[in-house]
Design a protein around this motif. Structure first.
Motif, PDB file in Angstrom:
ATOM      1  N   HIS A 170      48.015  36.735  45.601  1.00 13.95           N
ATOM      2  CA  HIS A 170      48.441  37.254  44.296  1.00 13.95           C
ATOM      3  C   HIS A 170      47.228  37.534  43.396  1.00 13.95           C
ATOM      4  O   HIS A 170      47.041  36.914  42.349  1.00 13.95           O
ATOM      5  CB  HIS A 170      49.383  36.262  43.604  1.00 13.95           C
ATOM      6  CG  HIS A 170      50.820  36.601  43.770  1.00 13.95           C
ATOM      7  ND1 HIS A 170      51.482  36.467  44.969  1.00 13.95           N
ATOM      8  CD2 HIS A 170      51.750  37.094  42.901  1.00 13.95           C
ATOM      9  CE1 HIS A 170      52.747  36.824  44.825  1.00 13.95           C
ATOM     10  NE2 HIS A 170      52.920  37.216  43.577  1.00 13.95           N
ATOM     11  N   HIS A 173      47.040  37.962  39.495  1.00 16.23           N
ATOM     12  CA  HIS A 173      47.048  36.868  38.535  1.00 16.23           C
ATOM     13  C   HIS A 173      45.757  36.059  38.576  1.00 16.23           C
ATOM     14  O   HIS A 173      45.704  34.928  38.085  1.00 16.23           O
ATOM     15  CB  HIS A 173      48.313  36.035  38.718  1.00 16.23           C
ATOM     16  CG  HIS A 173      49.520  36.889  38.488  1.00 16.23           C
ATOM     17  ND1 HIS A 173      49.927  37.271  37.238  1.00 16.23           N
ATOM     18  CD2 HIS A 173      50.327  37.533  39.371  1.00 16.23           C
ATOM     19  CE1 HIS A 173      50.970  38.090  37.348  1.00 16.23           C
ATOM     20  NE2 HIS A 173      51.217  38.257  38.628  1.00 16.23           N
ATOM     21  N   VAL A 174      44.710  36.693  39.111  1.00 19.98           N
ATOM     22  CA  VAL A 174      43.350  36.207  38.904  1.00 19.98           C
ATOM     23  C   VAL A 174      42.945  36.594  37.485  1.00 19.98           C
ATOM     24  O   VAL A 174      43.162  37.731  37.051  1.00 19.98           O
ATOM     25  CB  VAL A 174      42.391  36.845  39.932  1.00 19.98           C
ATOM     26  CG1 VAL A 174      40.939  36.599  39.564  1.00 19.98           C
ATOM     27  CG2 VAL A 174      42.690  36.315  41.330  1.00 19.98           C
ATOM     28  N   VAL A 175      42.375  35.662  36.747  1.00 14.27           N
ATOM     29  CA  VAL A 175      41.999  35.936  35.358  1.00 14.27           C
ATOM     30  C   VAL A 175      40.676  36.696  35.326  1.00 14.27           C
ATOM     31  O   VAL A 175      39.666  36.245  35.873  1.00 14.27           O
ATOM     32  CB  VAL A 175      41.889  34.627  34.550  1.00 14.27           C
ATOM     33  CG1 VAL A 175      41.390  34.905  33.132  1.00 14.27           C
ATOM     34  CG2 VAL A 175      43.250  33.933  34.503  1.00 14.27           C
ATOM     35  N   CYS A 183      50.150  38.198  29.869  1.00 14.34           N
ATOM     36  CA  CYS A 183      50.694  38.713  31.129  1.00 14.34           C
ATOM     37  C   CYS A 183      52.161  38.324  31.246  1.00 14.34           C
ATOM     38  O   CYS A 183      52.602  37.311  30.684  1.00 14.34           O
ATOM     39  CB  CYS A 183      49.894  38.135  32.296  1.00 14.34           C
ATOM     40  SG  CYS A 183      50.406  38.755  33.921  1.00 14.34           S
ATOM     41  N   CYS A 185      53.492  36.960  33.585  1.00 14.90           N
ATOM     42  CA  CYS A 185      53.620  35.674  34.275  1.00 14.90           C
ATOM     43  C   CYS A 185      53.590  34.501  33.304  1.00 14.90           C
ATOM     44  O   CYS A 185      53.894  33.369  33.679  1.00 14.90           O
ATOM     45  CB  CYS A 185      52.525  35.516  35.319  1.00 14.90           C
ATOM     46  SG  CYS A 185      50.879  35.162  34.631  1.00 14.90           S
ATOM     47  N   GLY A 187      50.706  33.865  31.581  1.00 19.62           N
ATOM     48  CA  GLY A 187      49.291  33.618  31.354  1.00 19.62           C
ATOM     49  C   GLY A 187      48.678  34.656  30.425  1.00 19.62           C
ATOM     50  O   GLY A 187      49.371  35.445  29.774  1.00 19.62           O
ATOM     51  N   CYS A 190      45.166  38.114  32.862  1.00 19.23           N
ATOM     52  CA  CYS A 190      45.275  38.361  34.305  1.00 19.23           C
ATOM     53  C   CYS A 190      44.895  39.805  34.618  1.00 19.23           C
ATOM     54  O   CYS A 190      45.044  40.711  33.781  1.00 19.23           O
ATOM     55  CB  CYS A 190      46.699  38.126  34.787  1.00 19.23           C
ATOM     56  SG  CYS A 190      47.314  36.456  34.601  1.00 19.23           S
ATOM     57  N   GLU A 192      46.557  41.815  36.365  1.00 18.41           N
ATOM     58  CA  GLU A 192      47.755  42.633  36.190  1.00 18.41           C
ATOM     59  C   GLU A 192      47.969  43.012  34.724  1.00 18.41           C
ATOM     60  O   GLU A 192      48.341  44.146  34.418  1.00 18.41           O
ATOM     61  CB  GLU A 192      48.990  41.899  36.720  1.00 18.41           C
ATOM     62  CG  GLU A 192      50.288  42.669  36.511  1.00 18.41           C
ATOM     63  CD  GLU A 192      51.457  42.103  37.280  1.00 18.41           C
ATOM     64  OE1 GLU A 192      52.481  41.823  36.647  1.00 18.41           O
ATOM     65  OE2 GLU A 192      51.340  41.938  38.517  1.00 18.41           O
ATOM     66  N   ALA A 246      37.734  41.308  39.778  1.00 19.87           N
ATOM     67  CA  ALA A 246      38.638  40.506  40.607  1.00 19.87           C
ATOM     68  C   ALA A 246      38.273  40.603  42.082  1.00 19.87           C
ATOM     69  O   ALA A 246      38.306  39.602  42.811  1.00 19.87           O
ATOM     70  CB  ALA A 246      40.081  40.965  40.388  1.00 19.87           C
TER      71      ALA A 246
END
Length: 322
Positions: A170, A173-175, A183, A185, A187, A190, A192, A246
């Motif tokens: 995924h 959803h790496v910051v 985001c 999610c 967070g 991210c 995204e 990323a």
């Protein structure tokens, strides 16, 4: 595990469900798409879980008729996540109508006696690109989708990596910016949140590009960037830079050989890939990480479908569950 269905000449029914589109295909054992159709994924507020399922069933009926109702070897599916895996109760972040929807169970009921295998849609892109696309012949591949959301999947040592819950890869959803935008999610900052198409459009509109246009989209944004609109160009640089950061992190962690990027935004070409490469080369400083190649998905918009079919045809490499 070697799967006996892969030894038959029968095709696989492949399904790719994402926040932007839902596509279906009949895929032959060598990976050729024999029949294909797609629709926009219904995401209106009035669409409920059963309405979305009925829409999918109608599309499945149509592809079966178009293909001449062939005898199938199985059903392979890529769907937006997260999901429980391998049971595939799906809760795609960009498809709010489905929360804990029992997708695999429904498809097993519709196709009794056939193997039904469901994985994350971006994981299926990774599988497709490793099996028949840009990563063919390489053992360590990250496949990514940059579209309504940003997702990914990894093949390491020649085999798909599932992780503890089936949700490995995924990368969306790496910051990439701890102070960045919120985001979906829950967070902040991210990949995204920064690089997904709708988020990029919203950012550009805040900077003065087509303000107030509720129907503005990523295709228009990329087109305006090609024409030299400064805000549109800055938006593509913003997305490319986030992707490069990323990918540098993922490459240092996993020693990747190839990163294949698909999804609608990837079609922006050099507008996205040039700033991506700049950021990647800035942040990938270890010699082994500098060897990674970042390329567009060779299978184009069929990557996920071909990867979903490979869950049936090449289960020894890509399916690690029941």
């Amino acid at each position: 595990m070697t799967d006996p269905v892969a030894e038959t000449g029968s095709p696989v029914l492949a399904i790719d469900i994402g926040g932007t589109k839902t596509a279906v295909a009949v895929v032959e054992p060598g990976g050729r798409v024999a029949a294909y159709d797609r629709i926009a994924t219904p995401n209106d507020a009035g669409v409920d879980a059963e309405g979305l399922w009925r829409t999918l069933e109608s599309l499945l009926d149509k592809i079966a008729a178009d293909a001449g109702a062939p005898e199938l070897a199985g059903v392979g599916v890529g769907c937006g996540g997260p999901m429980t895996w391998p049971a595939a109760a799906v809760s795609p972040l960009n498809i709010p109508a489905w929360r804990g929807f029992p997708l695999r169970e429904r498809l097993r009921s519709r196709y009794p006696g056939l193997p039904v295998r469901v994985h994350n849609d971006a994981i299926c892109v990774a599988v497709g690109e490793h099996w028949r696309g840009a990563g063919r012949g390489r053992d360590n591949v990250l496949g990514m989708v940059v579209s309504t959301g940003v997702g990914g999947g990894m093949v390491l040592g020649g085999h798909l990596i599932d992780g503890a819950s089936g949700n490995a890869g995924h990368i969306g959803h790496v910051v990439v910016d701890p102070e960045g935008p919120p985001c979906v999610c829950g967070g902040r900052g991210c990949l995204e949140a920064v690089a997904r198409g709708p988020g990029l459009v919203a950012w550009a509109q805040e900077q003065g590009w087509r303000p107030g246009r509720r129907d503005a989209n990523g295709v228009e944004l990329a087109a305006d960037a090609r024409r030299g609109h400064p805000v549109a160009e800055a938006a593509m640089v913003r997305a490319g830079r986030a992707l490069g950061i990323a990918i540098a992190s993922a490459t240092h962690l996993c020693d990747l050989e190839v990163v294949a990027i698909g999804g609608g935004l990837s079609q922006a070409g050099a507008l996205l890939f040039d700033p991506l490469e700049d950021a990647l080369r800035t942040h990938a400083r270890m010699e082994f990480a500098r060897q990674v190649q970042v390329v567009p998905a060779a299978l184009g918009q069929t990557s996920g479908l071909i990867g979903a079919a490979a869950l049936i045809f090449a289960a020894d490499r890509y399916w690690n569950a029941d």
